[in-house]
Scaffold this motif. Structure first.
Motif, PDB file in Angstrom:
ATOM      1  N   ASN A  27       0.815  -1.217   0.000  1.00  9.20           N
ATOM      2  CA  ASN A  27       0.000   0.000   0.000  1.00  9.20           C
ATOM      3  C   ASN A  27       0.849   1.268   0.000  1.00  9.20           C
ATOM      4  OD1 ASN A  27      -2.729  -1.026   0.005  1.00  9.20           O
ATOM      5  ND2 ASN A  27      -2.252  -1.852   2.027  1.00  9.20           N
ATOM      6  N   GLY A  28       2.145   1.129  -0.287  1.00  7.66           N
ATOM      7  CA  GLY A  28       3.017   2.294  -0.402  1.00  7.66           C
ATOM      8  C   GLY A  28       3.494   2.865   0.920  1.00  7.66           C
ATOM      9  N   ILE A  29       3.352   2.108   2.004  1.00  7.27           N
ATOM     10  CA  ILE A  29       3.805   2.552   3.325  1.00  7.27           C
ATOM     11  C   ILE A  29       5.069   1.773   3.645  1.00  7.27           C
ATOM     12  CG2 ILE A  29       3.218   2.750   5.775  1.00  7.27           C
ATOM     13  CD1 ILE A  29       0.226   2.575   4.829  1.00  7.27           C
ATOM     14  N   HIS A  30       6.181   2.464   3.775  1.00  6.69           N
ATOM     15  CA  HIS A  30       7.469   1.798   3.937  1.00  6.69           C
ATOM     16  C   HIS A  30       8.060   1.987   5.335  1.00  6.69           C
ATOM     17  CE1 HIS A  30       7.567   0.748  -0.288  1.00  6.69           C
ATOM     18  NE2 HIS A  30       7.021   1.929  -0.487  1.00  6.69           N
ATOM     19  N   GLN A  31       7.197   2.013   6.339  1.00  2.00           N
ATOM     20  CA  GLN A  31       7.639   2.180   7.724  1.00  2.00           C
ATOM     21  C   GLN A  31       8.337   0.913   8.223  1.00  2.00           C
ATOM     22  OE1 GLN A  31       4.500   3.265  10.378  1.00  2.00           O
ATOM     23  NE2 GLN A  31       5.710   2.922  12.210  1.00  2.00           N
ATOM     24  N   TRP A  32       7.847  -0.263   7.846  1.00  2.00           N
ATOM     25  CA  TRP A  32       8.421  -1.540   8.251  1.00  2.00           C
ATOM     26  C   TRP A  32       8.866  -2.301   7.025  1.00  2.00           C
ATOM     27  CZ3 TRP A  32       3.693  -3.252  11.582  1.00  2.00           C
ATOM     28  CH2 TRP A  32       3.643  -2.493  12.751  1.00  2.00           C
ATOM     29  N   ASN A  33       9.764  -3.261   7.244  1.00  2.00           N
ATOM     30  CA  ASN A  33      10.213  -4.139   6.164  1.00  2.00           C
ATOM     31  C   ASN A  33      10.659  -5.458   6.774  1.00  2.00           C
ATOM     32  OD1 ASN A  33      12.917  -3.789   7.122  1.00  2.00           O
ATOM     33  ND2 ASN A  33      13.018  -1.864   5.998  1.00  2.00           N
ATOM     34  N   LYS A  34      11.364  -6.292   6.015  1.00  5.14           N
ATOM     35  CA  LYS A  34      11.786  -7.588   6.557  1.00  5.14           C
ATOM     36  C   LYS A  34      12.880  -7.458   7.615  1.00  5.14           C
ATOM     37  CE  LYS A  34      14.963  -8.544   2.786  1.00  5.14           C
ATOM     38  NZ  LYS A  34      15.302  -9.463   1.712  1.00  5.14           N
ATOM     39  N   HIS A  35      13.441  -6.260   7.771  1.00  6.08           N
ATOM     40  CA  HIS A  35      14.506  -6.046   8.746  1.00  6.08           C
ATOM     41  C   HIS A  35      14.044  -5.299  10.000  1.00  6.08           C
ATOM     42  CE1 HIS A  35      17.184  -7.420   5.629  1.00  6.08           C
ATOM     43  NE2 HIS A  35      16.713  -6.495   4.820  1.00  6.08           N
ATOM     44  N   TYR A  36      12.900  -4.653   9.925  1.00  9.37           N
ATOM     45  CA  TYR A  36      12.416  -3.859  11.071  1.00  9.37           C
ATOM     46  C   TYR A  36      10.904  -3.938  11.143  1.00  9.37           C
ATOM     47  CZ  TYR A  36      11.690  -0.215  14.463  1.00  9.37           C
ATOM     48  OH  TYR A  36      11.327   0.456  15.600  1.00  9.37           O
ATOM     49  N   PRO A  37      10.337  -4.105  12.314  1.00  7.73           N
ATOM     50  CA  PRO A  37      10.958  -4.252  13.623  1.00  7.73           C
ATOM     51  C   PRO A  37      11.615  -5.629  13.786  1.00  7.73           C
ATOM     52  CG  PRO A  37       8.554  -4.124  13.837  1.00  7.73           C
ATOM     53  CD  PRO A  37       8.886  -4.033  12.396  1.00  7.73           C
ATOM     54  N   THR A  38      12.545  -5.694  14.700  1.00  7.56           N
ATOM     55  CA  THR A  38      13.337  -6.909  14.878  1.00  7.56           C
ATOM     56  C   THR A  38      12.872  -7.737  16.074  1.00  7.56           C
ATOM     57  OG1 THR A  38      14.922  -5.826  16.333  1.00  7.56           O
ATOM     58  CG2 THR A  38      15.385  -5.745  13.951  1.00  7.56           C
ATOM     59  N   ARG A  39      13.246  -8.998  16.041  1.00  6.67           N
ATOM     60  CA  ARG A  39      12.989  -9.889  17.174  1.00  6.67           C
ATOM     61  C   ARG A  39      13.657  -9.333  18.432  1.00  6.67           C
ATOM     62  NH1 ARG A  39      11.564 -14.900  18.400  1.00  6.67           N
ATOM     63  NH2 ARG A  39      12.545 -15.821  20.206  1.00  6.67           N
TER      64      ARG A  39
END
Length: 107
Positions: A27-39
């Motif tokens: 949806n064009g929101i790039h606040q999170w990705n596969k790296h953040y947030p972290t475990r």
């Protein structure tokens, strides 16, 4: 019911978060990705008793962090110096049914 998260629930919380990130990016929101947030971040949230989960009939549906801790990611995002005395509160809510999370993570 909303309650404090347990350390043993972090894998499921990460799965929900990753699925939310996929949906957000779509949806064009790039606040999170596969790296953040972290475990690691979630583990610290549990240690500080700032990570809560939404649960229904024993199933985790989502999580929320209510914190005054500002991690490096948030500092960069806001453009504020890391050691600021400005008041800071973060309320970070993620919600997606775990079945949908699993479906999104398969793709």
């Amino acid at each position: 019911m909303i309650r404090l998260a347990k350390i043993e629930e972090i894998d499921e919380i990460v799965a929900i978060t990753r699925a939310c990130a996929i949906k957000m990016i779509a949806n064009g929101i790039h606040q999170w990705n596969k790296h953040y947030p972290t475990r690691d971040a979630f583990e610290h949230d549990v240690e500080r008793e700032e990570l809560y989960v939404l649960e229904n009939s024993g199933n985790l549906l989502g999580s929320i962090v209510i914190s005054t801790f500002k991690d490096l990611f948030i500092t960069k995002l806001n453009g504020l110096p890391k050691a600021t005395n400005l008041p800071f509160t973060s309320i970070d809510w993620r919600y997606i049914p775990i079945t949908k999370a699993r479906e999104l993570l398969k793709n």
